[in-house]
Design a protein around this motif. Structure first.
Motif, PDB file in Angstrom:
ATOM      1  N   HIS A 154      -2.293   1.524   7.328  1.00 38.87           N
ATOM      2  CA  HIS A 154      -1.775   2.826   6.892  1.00 38.87           C
ATOM      3  C   HIS A 154      -2.798   3.939   7.076  1.00 38.87           C
ATOM      4  CE1 HIS A 154       2.152   1.860   5.373  1.00 38.87           C
ATOM      5  NE2 HIS A 154       1.666   0.774   4.795  1.00 38.87           N
ATOM      6  N   LYS A 155      -2.282   5.136   7.407  1.00 41.48           N
ATOM      7  CA  LYS A 155      -3.134   6.318   7.567  1.00 41.48           C
ATOM      8  C   LYS A 155      -2.647   7.475   6.693  1.00 41.48           C
ATOM      9  CE  LYS A 155      -5.652   4.777  11.139  1.00 41.48           C
ATOM     10  NZ  LYS A 155      -5.773   3.374  10.767  1.00 41.48           N
ATOM     11  N   ARG A 156      -1.395   7.397   6.256  1.00 41.46           N
ATOM     12  CA  ARG A 156      -0.809   8.509   5.483  1.00 41.46           C
ATOM     13  C   ARG A 156      -0.262   7.945   4.179  1.00 41.46           C
ATOM     14  NH1 ARG A 156       1.603  12.485   9.671  1.00 41.46           N
ATOM     15  NH2 ARG A 156       2.591  13.338   7.862  1.00 41.46           N
ATOM     16  N   LEU A 157      -0.642   8.566   3.067  1.00 39.57           N
ATOM     17  CA  LEU A 157      -0.173   8.093   1.756  1.00 39.57           C
ATOM     18  C   LEU A 157       0.494   9.214   0.995  1.00 39.57           C
ATOM     19  CD1 LEU A 157      -3.169   6.057   0.284  1.00 39.57           C
ATOM     20  CD2 LEU A 157      -1.279   5.231   1.698  1.00 39.57           C
ATOM     21  N   ILE A 158       1.391   8.830   0.098  1.00 41.98           N
ATOM     22  CA  ILE A 158       1.806   9.775  -0.940  1.00 41.98           C
ATOM     23  C   ILE A 158       1.410   9.167  -2.280  1.00 41.98           C
ATOM     24  CG2 ILE A 158       4.231   8.938  -0.960  1.00 41.98           C
ATOM     25  CD1 ILE A 158       4.738  12.104  -1.645  1.00 41.98           C
ATOM     26  N   LEU A 159       0.607   9.900  -3.046  1.00 42.51           N
ATOM     27  CA  LEU A 159       0.166   9.420  -4.358  1.00 42.51           C
ATOM     28  C   LEU A 159       1.173   9.897  -5.398  1.00 42.51           C
ATOM     29  CD1 LEU A 159      -3.652  10.314  -4.242  1.00 42.51           C
ATOM     30  CD2 LEU A 159      -2.472   8.314  -3.296  1.00 42.51           C
ATOM     31  N   VAL A 160       1.585   8.989  -6.275  1.00 43.35           N
ATOM     32  CA  VAL A 160       2.611   9.317  -7.265  1.00 43.35           C
ATOM     33  C   VAL A 160       2.014   9.213  -8.669  1.00 43.35           C
ATOM     34  CG1 VAL A 160       4.955   8.797  -8.071  1.00 43.35           C
ATOM     35  CG2 VAL A 160       4.325   8.318  -5.682  1.00 43.35           C
ATOM     36  N   PHE A 161       2.226  10.265  -9.468  1.00 45.02           N
ATOM     37  CA  PHE A 161       1.703  10.335 -10.839  1.00 45.02           C
ATOM     38  C   PHE A 161       2.867  10.595 -11.790  1.00 45.02           C
ATOM     39  CE2 PHE A 161      -1.494  11.859  -7.953  1.00 45.02           C
ATOM     40  CZ  PHE A 161      -2.730  11.461  -8.452  1.00 45.02           C
ATOM     41  N   VAL A 176      -3.324  12.740   2.610  1.00 47.78           N
ATOM     42  CA  VAL A 176      -2.893  12.358   1.260  1.00 47.78           C
ATOM     43  C   VAL A 176      -1.897  13.392   0.760  1.00 47.78           C
ATOM     44  CG1 VAL A 176      -3.643  11.974  -1.111  1.00 47.78           C
ATOM     45  CG2 VAL A 176      -5.124  11.273   0.766  1.00 47.78           C
ATOM     46  N   ASN A 177      -0.671  12.979   0.570  1.00 46.91           N
ATOM     47  CA  ASN A 177       0.344  13.841  -0.021  1.00 46.91           C
ATOM     48  C   ASN A 177       0.468  13.507  -1.506  1.00 46.91           C
ATOM     49  OD1 ASN A 177       0.851  14.843   2.555  1.00 46.91           O
ATOM     50  ND2 ASN A 177       2.402  13.293   2.976  1.00 46.91           N
ATOM     51  N   ILE A 178       1.074  14.404  -2.253  1.00 48.61           N
ATOM     52  CA  ILE A 178       1.136  14.242  -3.716  1.00 48.61           C
ATOM     53  C   ILE A 178       2.571  14.381  -4.203  1.00 48.61           C
ATOM     54  CG2 ILE A 178       0.448  15.314  -5.929  1.00 48.61           C
ATOM     55  CD1 ILE A 178      -1.895  14.132  -4.456  1.00 48.61           C
ATOM     56  N   ILE A 185      -5.238  18.241   0.089  1.00 46.76           N
ATOM     57  CA  ILE A 185      -3.961  17.517   0.131  1.00 46.76           C
ATOM     58  C   ILE A 185      -3.122  17.942   1.347  1.00 46.76           C
ATOM     59  CG2 ILE A 185      -3.804  17.173  -2.347  1.00 46.76           C
ATOM     60  CD1 ILE A 185      -1.550  19.433  -2.201  1.00 46.76           C
ATOM     61  N   GLY A 186      -2.200  17.073   1.714  1.00 48.12           N
ATOM     62  CA  GLY A 186      -1.211  17.427   2.724  1.00 48.12           C
ATOM     63  C   GLY A 186      -0.058  18.136   2.033  1.00 48.12           C
ATOM     64  N   THR A 187       1.016  17.424   1.788  1.00 46.14           N
ATOM     65  CA  THR A 187       2.208  18.015   1.175  1.00 46.14           C
ATOM     66  C   THR A 187       2.190  17.829  -0.350  1.00 46.14           C
ATOM     67  OG1 THR A 187       3.411  17.337   3.154  1.00 46.14           O
ATOM     68  CG2 THR A 187       4.744  17.958   1.260  1.00 46.14           C
ATOM     69  N   VAL A 227      -7.647  12.418  -5.159  1.00 43.82           N
ATOM     70  CA  VAL A 227      -7.469  12.718  -3.724  1.00 43.82           C
ATOM     71  C   VAL A 227      -8.807  12.581  -2.994  1.00 43.82           C
ATOM     72  CG1 VAL A 227      -6.922  14.559  -2.072  1.00 43.82           C
ATOM     73  CG2 VAL A 227      -5.467  14.205  -4.079  1.00 43.82           C
ATOM     74  N   ARG A 228      -9.852  13.147  -3.576  1.00 41.21           N
ATOM     75  CA  ARG A 228     -11.173  13.065  -2.916  1.00 41.21           C
ATOM     76  C   ARG A 228     -11.631  11.616  -2.801  1.00 41.21           C
ATOM     77  NH1 ARG A 228     -12.149  17.728  -6.102  1.00 41.21           N
ATOM     78  NH2 ARG A 228     -12.049  19.573  -4.776  1.00 41.21           N
ATOM     79  N   GLN A 229     -11.396  10.848  -3.864  1.00 42.09           N
ATOM     80  CA  GLN A 229     -11.792   9.430  -3.785  1.00 42.09           C
ATOM     81  C   GLN A 229     -11.060   8.734  -2.656  1.00 42.09           C
ATOM     82  OE1 GLN A 229     -11.702   7.073  -7.482  1.00 42.09           O
ATOM     83  NE2 GLN A 229     -11.741   9.021  -8.549  1.00 42.09           N
ATOM     84  N   VAL A 230      -9.763   8.984  -2.562  1.00 38.01           N
ATOM     85  CA  VAL A 230      -8.974   8.294  -1.536  1.00 38.01           C
ATOM     86  C   VAL A 230      -9.528   8.596  -0.143  1.00 38.01           C
ATOM     87  CG1 VAL A 230      -6.704   8.162  -0.426  1.00 38.01           C
ATOM     88  CG2 VAL A 230      -6.872   8.174  -2.926  1.00 38.01           C
ATOM     89  N   TYR A 231      -9.826   9.873   0.114  1.00 43.26           N
ATOM     90  CA  TYR A 231     -10.350  10.223   1.443  1.00 43.26           C
ATOM     91  C   TYR A 231     -11.711   9.558   1.708  1.00 43.26           C
ATOM     92  CZ  TYR A 231      -6.853  13.890   2.436  1.00 43.26           C
ATOM     93  OH  TYR A 231      -5.691  14.582   2.713  1.00 43.26           O
ATOM     94  N   SER A 232     -12.452   9.280   0.628  1.00 42.64           N
ATOM     95  CA  SER A 232     -13.819   8.769   0.844  1.00 42.64           C
ATOM     96  C   SER A 232     -13.866   7.251   1.048  1.00 42.64           C
ATOM     97  CB  SER A 232     -14.691   9.144  -0.371  1.00 42.64           C
ATOM     98  OG  SER A 232     -14.318   8.332  -1.477  1.00 42.64           O
TER      99      SER A 232
END
Ligand code: SF4
Ligand code: SF4
Length: 475
Positions: A134-141, A172-174, A192-194, A156-161
């Motif tokens: 995977h290269k693209r994620l959507i994080l759900v809160f 990373v979308n939210i 973030i992306g979207t 988000v910063r952690q995910v990119y790192s």
């Protein structure tokens, strides 16, 4: 209950003209001549107004509906070609102060197992996702004071790192609660992306039925205004959505189109994506099935959305079964998730096991196949699965608009980038069968490309991907 910290944008007003929607939907059905004229507008690259969309929603009879389905297939084929972008959802935490009647994570559900991923758990989830390709994620809160703007930005910063092997998350979308303008700015600064917020239903009385007034989500206008605030904060990449099955699907389709028009008129850019999940069973959820959307109506709805907002990405999620997903891809869906696990910690704790634990999920998935299986099927069906994130990385925003409106954009950028990201997947992560199917598709696509300097450059880059560690070589 009054929430004193609610902040509204200057544009806050209810632009959903429900009475007009009901009136338009009460008109006599459109005949084939009218439907042909309307689809001709779409095929001519003109978006439809909500009133015109209502006419398509009022089409009846198999022959007239076939005109609509056929036009959506043509638009998808001729404008967007065969690319499908892939992503995965990652649930970060399911604490929630809201009480949405249809959701297993609502605060009044004692069966829900509450959890927020720790830093270590987050790292393991990301590494596992990267190792699948995977290269693209959507994080759900969920919506909870713990998940404020700073918390979301930190995640988000952690995910990119986090990187493992050749893996990296590039976009990373939210999907999270609405924020105020300052909060949206903070999240945007994290890259973030979207930012995606679903209205769930645009029908206000139904909205209030499912969202109690003593919850933050119970405020219809605050939620409807959320993406005005996001765009005021400079986030020009937003996603809208409705949960189909709460109210009449025709009304909510009009709501989505009206919301797209509102953003376009006020910010010069419409939504980046539209999502249209259908209600599914979830833990402890007892829902009214009067408005359940049949498969036939669901297909129609997707085709009509494709025609009404031709330059907006359409997202179909793994809530739907593999069979439905396969069928509706042809009507203009541009993004799907694959290999999805929606229970907290699910990517390491359940792996690809095709079982589900409802106490830990927001709803039930219809498609629990692995990313590799989904890739394999897409390739066999002639699609080009893409992990492209080039526009976002190069600051080319409004990408769906560009691919739709700029002649040659897809040939110059989207197809080559789709091919290089597919090849990365094939070399680094694919099974033997998927790699074989992917290599065949790549050969076919290259054979169809006329000779040019760009084609030679593409071939050179693909050689680099096969022979070296070079990755992320976008045009
Ligand atoms: Fe909370 Fe979202 Fe579920 Fe509503 S839909 S209860 S806001 S997690
Ligand atoms: Fe999307 Fe841009 Fe990549 Fe085309 S080049 S697939 S528009 S990100």
């Amino acid at each position: 209950m009054i929430f004193h910290d609610f902040e509204f944008s200057e544009l806050a007003h209810n632009f959903i003209t429900g009475a007009s929607f009901e009136e338009w939907l009460g008109q006599p059905p459109a005949d084939s001549t009218e439907v042909r004229d309307l689809v001709a507008c779409s095929l001519n690259k003109q978006p439809l107004t909500p009133m015109q969309t209502a006419r398509l929603l009022r089409a009846e009879g198999p022959a007239v509906i076939e005109i609509i389905l056929d036009a959506a297939r043509t638009l998808k084929r001729e404008v967007y070609g065969n690319r499908i972008v892939l992503f995965a959802p990652l649930y970060i935490g399911n604490l929630c102060t809201n009480d949405c009647g249809y959701c297993a994570f609502r605060r009044s559900n004692p069966e829900a197992q509450r959890r927020t991923l720790s830093t270590d758990e987050l790292r393991r989830q990301i590494e596992t996702l990267e190792q699948k390709g995977h290269k693209r994620l959507i994080l759900v809160f969920g919506e909870h004071p713990r998940y404020d703007a700073r918390y979301i930005a930190d995640v988000v910063r952690q995910v990119y790192s986090i990187h493992i092997g050749r893996g990296e998350i590039r976009r990373v979308n939210i999907n999270a609660a609405p924020l105020d303008v300052e909060g949206f700015r903070e999240v945007k600064a994290a890259g973030i992306g979207t930012y995606q917020i679903f209205q769930e239903t645009y029908h206000e009385p139904t909205y209030h039925r499912y969202h109690p007034a003593d919850t933050r989500k119970g405020h219809y206008l605050y939620r409807l205004d959320a993406l005005n605030r996001a765009m005021t904060a400079g986030i020009d990449d937003v996603g809208i959505g409705a949960l189909f099955g709460l109210y009449d699907w025709r009304f909510d389709t009009l709501g989505l189109v009206a919301h797209a028009v509102h953003l376009q008129e006020n910010f010069g850019v419409g939504p980046h994506t539209i999502s249209f999940p259908r209600i599914q069973p979830a833990s402890g959820v007892d829902f009214d099935n009067r408005y359940m959307v049949s498969d036939a109506d669901f297909k129609r709805m997707i085709a009509i959305l494709r025609l009404a907002v031709p330059y907006t990405g359409l997202i179909l999620t793994a809530r739907e079964s593999p069979e439905i997903r396969r069928e509706v891809l042809a009507f203009g869906v541009s993004q799907i998730d694959a290999g999805s696990r929606i229970e907290l910690g699910g990517y390491t704790e359940a792996g690809d096991a095709q079982t589900q634990v409802l106490e830990r999920e927001q709803f039930r998935l219809g498609d629990v196949r692995s990313l590799d299986e989904v890739m394999g099927e897409l390739l066999q069906d002639g699609y080009l699965p893409s992990f492209c994130t080039a526009c976002y990385r190069l600051g080319r925003t409004g990408e769906h608009f560009m691919e739709f409106a700029i002649p040659g954009f897809i040939k110059r950028y989207c197809t080559p980038n789709g091919l290089t990201t597919l090849l990365e997947y094939l070399v680094d992560y694919a099974s033997v069968e998927t790699r074989r199917a992917g290599e065949e598709l790549i050969s076919r696509e290259l054979a169809m490309m006329p000779d040019s300097a760009q084609k030679q450059e593409l071939i050179r880059r693909m050689q680099q991907i096969r022979e070296t560690d070079a990755r992320d070589l976008y045009f």
